[in-house]
Motif scaffolding. Structure first.
Motif, PDB file in Angstrom:
ATOM      1  N   VAL A  64       0.840  -1.323   0.108  1.00  0.00           N
ATOM      2  CA  VAL A  64       0.125  -0.160  -0.144  1.00  0.00           C
ATOM      3  C   VAL A  64       0.916   1.251   0.214  1.00  0.00           C
ATOM      4  CG1 VAL A  64      -1.701   1.414   1.351  1.00  0.00           C
ATOM      5  CG2 VAL A  64      -1.924  -1.134   0.983  1.00  0.00           C
ATOM      6  N   ARG A  65       2.040   1.247   0.725  1.00  0.00           N
ATOM      7  CA  ARG A  65       2.813   2.462   0.819  1.00  0.00           C
ATOM      8  C   ARG A  65       3.669   2.570  -0.336  1.00  0.00           C
ATOM      9  NH1 ARG A  65       3.951   0.672   6.312  1.00  0.00           N
ATOM     10  NH2 ARG A  65       6.032  -0.113   5.391  1.00  0.00           N
ATOM     11  N   GLU A  66       4.445   1.454  -0.537  1.00  0.00           N
ATOM     12  CA  GLU A  66       5.329   1.615  -1.714  1.00  0.00           C
ATOM     13  C   GLU A  66       4.923   0.986  -3.145  1.00  0.00           C
ATOM     14  OE1 GLU A  66       8.787  -0.456   0.093  1.00  0.00           O
ATOM     15  OE2 GLU A  66       8.622   0.661   1.933  1.00  0.00           O
ATOM     16  N   GLY A  67       3.998   0.332  -3.119  1.00  0.00           N
ATOM     17  CA  GLY A  67       3.548  -0.315  -4.269  1.00  0.00           C
ATOM     18  C   GLY A  67       4.279  -1.330  -4.705  1.00  0.00           C
ATOM     19  N   TYR A  68       4.047  -1.866  -5.784  1.00  0.00           N
ATOM     20  CA  TYR A  68       4.674  -3.378  -6.332  1.00  0.00           C
ATOM     21  C   TYR A  68       5.420  -3.230  -7.682  1.00  0.00           C
ATOM     22  CZ  TYR A  68       5.801  -8.475  -6.788  1.00  0.00           C
ATOM     23  OH  TYR A  68       6.551  -9.490  -6.878  1.00  0.00           O
ATOM     24  N   LYS A  69       6.796  -3.295  -7.755  1.00  0.00           N
ATOM     25  CA  LYS A  69       7.644  -3.237  -8.822  1.00  0.00           C
ATOM     26  C   LYS A  69       7.392  -1.929  -9.774  1.00  0.00           C
ATOM     27  CE  LYS A  69       9.707  -7.246  -8.444  1.00  0.00           C
ATOM     28  NZ  LYS A  69       9.325  -8.505  -9.228  1.00  0.00           N
ATOM     29  N   GLY A  70       7.310  -0.888  -8.980  1.00  0.00           N
ATOM     30  CA  GLY A  70       7.337   0.450  -9.805  1.00  0.00           C
ATOM     31  C   GLY A  70       5.872   1.037  -9.958  1.00  0.00           C
ATOM     32  N   SER A  71       4.716   0.365  -9.360  1.00  0.00           N
ATOM     33  CA  SER A  71       3.497   0.878  -9.577  1.00  0.00           C
ATOM     34  C   SER A  71       2.702   0.459  -8.434  1.00  0.00           C
ATOM     35  CB  SER A  71       2.634  -0.234 -10.669  1.00  0.00           C
ATOM     36  OG  SER A  71       3.294   0.042 -11.963  1.00  0.00           O
ATOM     37  N   THR A  72       1.861   1.457  -8.083  1.00  0.00           N
ATOM     38  CA  THR A  72       1.186   1.552  -6.861  1.00  0.00           C
ATOM     39  C   THR A  72      -0.111   0.346  -7.111  1.00  0.00           C
ATOM     40  OG1 THR A  72      -0.581   3.129  -7.711  1.00  0.00           O
ATOM     41  CG2 THR A  72       1.397   4.046  -6.651  1.00  0.00           C
TER      42      THR A  72
END
Length: 270
Positions: A64-72
């Motif tokens: 939720v905070r950082e996203g996953y693999k460059g996407s939110t």
């Protein structure tokens, strides 16, 4: 006053019954979560296969905070919902009129029914490679795969609902001057609508279940792709977190369709 009390009592009993069953469902969920916590705390299962709830929650908050693999996370959810939404719009726009026509015209049904019956039993992955060869690895092949997975149940629901319309209703409408497009638009389609919405509920479930298969090839976004990508690195905490997210989204979509069915046909229990 007595009549009002009689009319109100069934509604009150229904509301009380709904609260009771909701409480039972909540207790079932809590019991499963408690069993999960106990099993992971005592390491009854290897943490690689069953991570503790705390790790899954930590993975969820990180996504939720950082996203996953460059996407939110919202971008991944939006990519998947976009593919499903476009596919379902095409399903409703094509399968419904074609199914209604096939339900009313036996010759047309004889033309299309063998093809629908042939492919609807095939696993999506069986013909996904062909779709990739024909339409490429972009979203087009994914949307077509989702469309094909939802087309068959929607088509069958439309055919069934069109065939069960009472003959007297059709003859009555014709005696009042309805024919052609007006007959289909103002008599047949409204009569089929409750069954069509139930068929849409089934089509949504089948399409949503095909999402992971649709995002297997050359995808870099989507919640189905997140599960597959996390599995490559044995990140079971992320896998569990995303699967829970997928389940919650599915429940919300199904609840919205059930609400629509109750609005259109309140006499049908959902």
């Amino acid at each position: 006053m007595a009549d009002q009390a009689v009319r109100r009592s069934p509604g009150r009993r229904a509301a009380k019954g709904n609260r009771f069953y909701f409480a039972v469902s909540a207790c079932s969920v809590i019991a499963v979560l408690l069993l999960w916590w106990i099993a992971s705390s005592n390491e009854w299962v290897n943490p690689l296969f069953l991570p503790p709830p705390s790790e899954v929650w930590s993975a969820f908050t990180d996504i939720v905070r950082e996203g996953y693999k460059g996407s939110t996370l919202l971008a991944h959810i939006g990519a998947s919902l976009k593919r499903i939404s476009v596919a379902l719009l095409l399903v409703f726009a094509i399968a419904v009129p074609l199914g209604i026509l096939c339900g009313r015209i036996r010759l047309l049904s004889a033309v299309f029914d063998p093809f629908v019956e042939f492919y609807r039993a095939l696993p999506p992955l069986a013909y996904y490679s062909l779709l990739v060869l024909w339409f490429g690895i972009q979203d087009t092949s994914k949307i077509i795969l989702l469309f094909l997975s939802g087309f068959a149940p929607m088509f069958i629901a439309a055919v069934y609902s069109a065939r069960r319309i009472p003959v007297d209703r059709i003859n009555g409408a014709r005696s009042l001057g309805a024919s052609g497009f007006r007959l289909y638009a103002f008599v047949i389609f409204p009569s089929c609508l409750p069954d069509l919405l139930t068929g849409l509920r089934t089509a949504v479930g089948v399409t949503y279940a095909t999402l992971v298969a649709a995002e297997m090839v050359a995808a870099v976004s989507g919640i189905g792709w997140m599960v597959l990508d996390a599995s490559k690195y044995l990140r079971s905490d992320i896998i569990y977190a995303v699967i829970i997210i997928m389940g919650i989204i599915a429940i919300l979509i199904d609840s919205a369709i059930r609400l629509l069915i109750r609005k259109v046909s309140p006499w049908i229990e959902q």
